[in-house]
Design an enzyme around this catalytic site. Structure first.
Site, short mmCIF file in Angstrom:
data_model
loop_
_atom_site.label_atom_id
_atom_site.label_comp_id
_atom_site.label_asym_id
_atom_site.label_seq_id
_atom_site.Cartn_x
_atom_site.Cartn_y
_atom_site.Cartn_z
N THR A 109 -4.09 2.43 -2.09
CA THR A 109 -3.66 1.03 -2.29
C THR A 109 -4.36 0.33 -3.43
OG1 THR A 109 -3.36 -1.06 -1.10
CG2 THR A 109 -5.41 0.09 -0.68
N THR A 152 0.91 -1.12 0.00
CA THR A 152 0.00 0.00 0.00
C THR A 152 0.95 1.17 0.00
OG1 THR A 152 -1.81 -1.15 1.10
CG2 THR A 152 -1.65 1.17 1.58
N GLN A 198 -8.78 -5.73 -4.01
CA GLN A 198 -9.26 -5.29 -2.69
C GLN A 198 -10.39 -6.16 -2.15
OE1 GLN A 198 -7.49 -3.13 -0.45
NE2 GLN A 198 -7.57 -1.83 -2.26
N GLY A 209 1.25 -1.57 4.74
CA GLY A 209 1.57 -2.74 5.57
C GLY A 209 0.36 -3.58 5.95
N GLY A 210 -0.77 -3.44 5.24
CA GLY A 210 -1.92 -4.29 5.54
C GLY A 210 -2.32 -4.18 7.01
N SER A 218 -7.46 -1.28 6.77
CA SER A 218 -6.64 -1.00 7.95
C SER A 218 -5.87 0.31 7.78
CB SER A 218 -5.64 -2.13 8.20
OG SER A 218 -6.31 -3.34 8.41
N1 GLY Z 1 -5.73 -3.31 1.51
C1 GLY Z 1 -5.14 -2.89 2.71
C2 GLY Z 1 -6.09 -2.14 3.57
O1 GLY Z 1 -6.92 -1.41 3.08
O2 GLY Z 1 -6.03 -2.28 4.75
#
Ligand code: GLY
Length: 569
Positions: free
Chosen positions: A398, A380, A419, A472-473, A452
């Site tokens: 992201t 991201t 996503q 970083g997810g 996140s």
């Molecule tokens: N795809 C990562 C987030 O949105 O948390």
């Protein structure tokens, strides 16, 4: 910040030349990591995007103009995560203290359904929500940044987007890291697309090769000339739908025409007297960050010491509890009641920490096997902008996985997101970040998948103090949490706080991940004695931050973990 750090920092900037801003003041441009400048600054994951954002500031654009220019530039020079085929959250704080969140998170297409990733036996079909056309949500970025620009921008839109068009057309030299990143994804580019793409040609990339993207330049030109219609209808929309048909995807022209980003009220909380402004659901990031800060505030982390057994134990135990709430309660507020105000209330977080024991870890409800290292996938990107007047933008955006699903819209030159994997595709089934969820985050047509992403802005005594965020997810909120604690509790200067080692816990799996070398072996042993289980990861997060120093100067922290660059004047 200690006095020594401050003077060390003053020695770090690389002054690359002098130029005159629109105000006529002679001012130098600084670039690199750990720079300090007197006016505006942009910190992003790539040198080209930071430079473009800074040029817009120097032309008289405000922070939102620079953010929009940076975002489009990232879509060109940082296809790992920069995008027009994805989504994000832009947090804006104007110099008068007003703040706004533009939520341009992707949505599930109208033909999506709760069990779309399950086979006839009810099992999750491997790769369907990550590697295929079905993995893509309806992109939100173009609508979101155009909305931000039309609400707050100062320069004409064409001026703000043009540098990205030029960059796509003329190309830019690849760093060794980026050449390797493209090469390591080559097999996906070749196998998931119908023909050649700009990202994988006849041979492997080498450092210094130019990445030129004529089809993307054309798409960006349509956006420049027709605004959101240049993406959500007309030729671009037709190309997206054609691409969908090629791969049995379900995004329709109606989905695209109907996508509208929304303005949301930011979450505001306090930490040791600093006002913390961040994003509400459909990102879980702001709720988690607020919970973590409120849970830890009653304890003196500074006295415990940086990465001491007591501090890591406290922070990990807070993280475990916050992520357990995420799995149960958080989802798209447009589809359900999300009790986030309750979750961040003092009464609730104090009650939540009543089961915290200083002398032992509380096991997570279900111990699960650890998930394999996935740091390469969790790309991201975050950028931070502050202009000379003190307007600030903190944006995280992201495609989800690195290069999204690696599918390039044929003849339109941009990558699609994957996503949809951020939904809970089956209750209790971990997504690519090992996160579990339930009904609150199930797939429904038109719903936004829980994120996140945690862009944050801090105020001190009513004045701008810090702008920060990270990719970083699932590790995003914990990375941002540690960034805030490093600055406020440990008094680190910005670059030091960005570079400091990190750790992470997300309830399930019941593991503390830590960056290699960041915790010493004695600390790990003592924490293991308390009941914590550890695993080592190469990298956690990649923060791009700007701090405002007591004299008003901007201090840029560009994470050492990547080619991240600060540019300012
Ligand atoms: N795809 C990562 C987030 O949105 O948390």
């Amino acid at each position: 910040m200690t006095k020594n750090n401050y003077f060390l920092l003053l020695a770090l900037p690389i002054l690359t030349g002098c130029s005159s801003g629109q105000d006529g003041n002679k001012s130098g441009i600084a670039e690199g990591k750990g720079i300090i400048t007197g006016n505006g600054m942009v910190v992003s994951a790539h040198r080209e995007s930071s430079m473009i954002g800074n040029e817009i500031l120097m032309k008289g654009g405000n922070a939102v103009d620079a953010a929009v220019a940076t975002e489009f530039a990232l879509a060109v020079c940082y296809p790992e995560a920069g995008n027009i085929g994805g989504g994000g959250f832009m947090l804006i704080r104007l110099k008068d203290g007003k703040s706004d969140v533009i939520d341009y998170r992707e949505k599930a297409p109208a033909d999506a359904s709760r069990d779309m990733y399950l086979d006839k036996s009810g099992n999750v079909t491997n790769g369907l929500s990550t590697e295929t056309h079905l993995a893509s949500g309806v992109p939100g970025t173009v609508d979101g940044v155009i909305k931000a620009h039309s609400k707050y921008g100062r320069l004409p839109f064409r001026e703000v987007i043009q540098p990205a068009i030029d960059l796509a057309e003329k190309g830019f030299p690849l760093s060794l890291r980026q050449a390797q990143s493209l090469n390591s994804n080559r097999i996906n580019f070749l196998s998931r697309n119908s023909g050649k793409t700009a990202f994988a040609g006849d041979s492997l990339w080498k450092e210094g090769d130019y990445l030129i993207q004529p089809a993307l330049a054309e798409t960006l030109r349509r956006i420049r000339d027709y605004g959101r219609e240049g993406f959500y209808s007309g030729k671009t929309a037709r190309l997206i739908v054609k691409e969908m048909k090629r791969g049995n995807g379900i995004i329709s022209e109606m989905d695209l025409n109907g996508y509208i980003s929304v303005s949301r009220k930011p979450i505001e909380t306090f930490y040791r007297g600093y006002k913390v402004i961040t994003v509400p659901p459909p990102s879980s990031g702001g709720v988690i960050l607020a919970q973590l800060l409120r849970m830890t505030e009653p304890f003196s982390i500074a006295e415990m010491g940086f990465h001491s057994v007591a501090a890591v134990h406290l922070m990990v135990e807070s993280e475990r509890r916050a992520f357990a709430d995420r799995a149960e309660y958080l989802g798209d507020p447009d589809f359900m009641k999300v009790p986030f105000e309750k979750l961040i209330s003092d009464k609730y977080v104090l009650q939540r920490m009543s089961s915290f024991y200083k002398e032992k870890a509380t096991p997570s409800k279900d111990i699960r096997p650890g998930v394999p290292e996935k740091s390469l996938s969790e790309e991201t990107t975050h950028y931070s902008v502050v202009d000379a007047e003190g307007n600030a933008v903190s944006t995280t955006t992201t495609l989800n996985g690195t290069f999204g699903n690696s599918i390039v819209v044929d003849s339109a030159g941009f990558l699609l997101n994957n996503q949809m994997d951020d939904f809970s595709v089956k209750p209790g089934f971990p997504n690519m970040y090992g996160l579990v969820g339930g009904e609150a985050n199930s797939v429904q047509p038109g719903k936004k998948m829980l994120s996140s992403m945690t862009p944050v802005i801090l105020e001190s005594n009513g004045k701008l103090f810090l702008v920060a965020g990270s990719p970083g997810g699932s590790t995003i909120p914990t990375t941002v949490f540690q960034m805030v604690v490093n600055v406020i509790d440990f008094g680190m200067e910005i670059q030091e706080a960005v570079d400091a080692g990190r750790f992470h816990h997300q309830w399930l799996p019941d593991l503390v991940s830590f960056e290699k070398g960041s915790l010493d072996s004695l600390t790990v042993r003592q924490l293991t004695d308390l009941g914590h289980v550890f695993n080592v990861r190469a990298v956690i997060g990649s923060v791009n931050a700007i701090g405002i120093l007591p004299d008003g100067k901007r201090s840029g922290g560009a994470d050492k973990r990547g080619n991240n660059t600060a540019f300012g004047y």
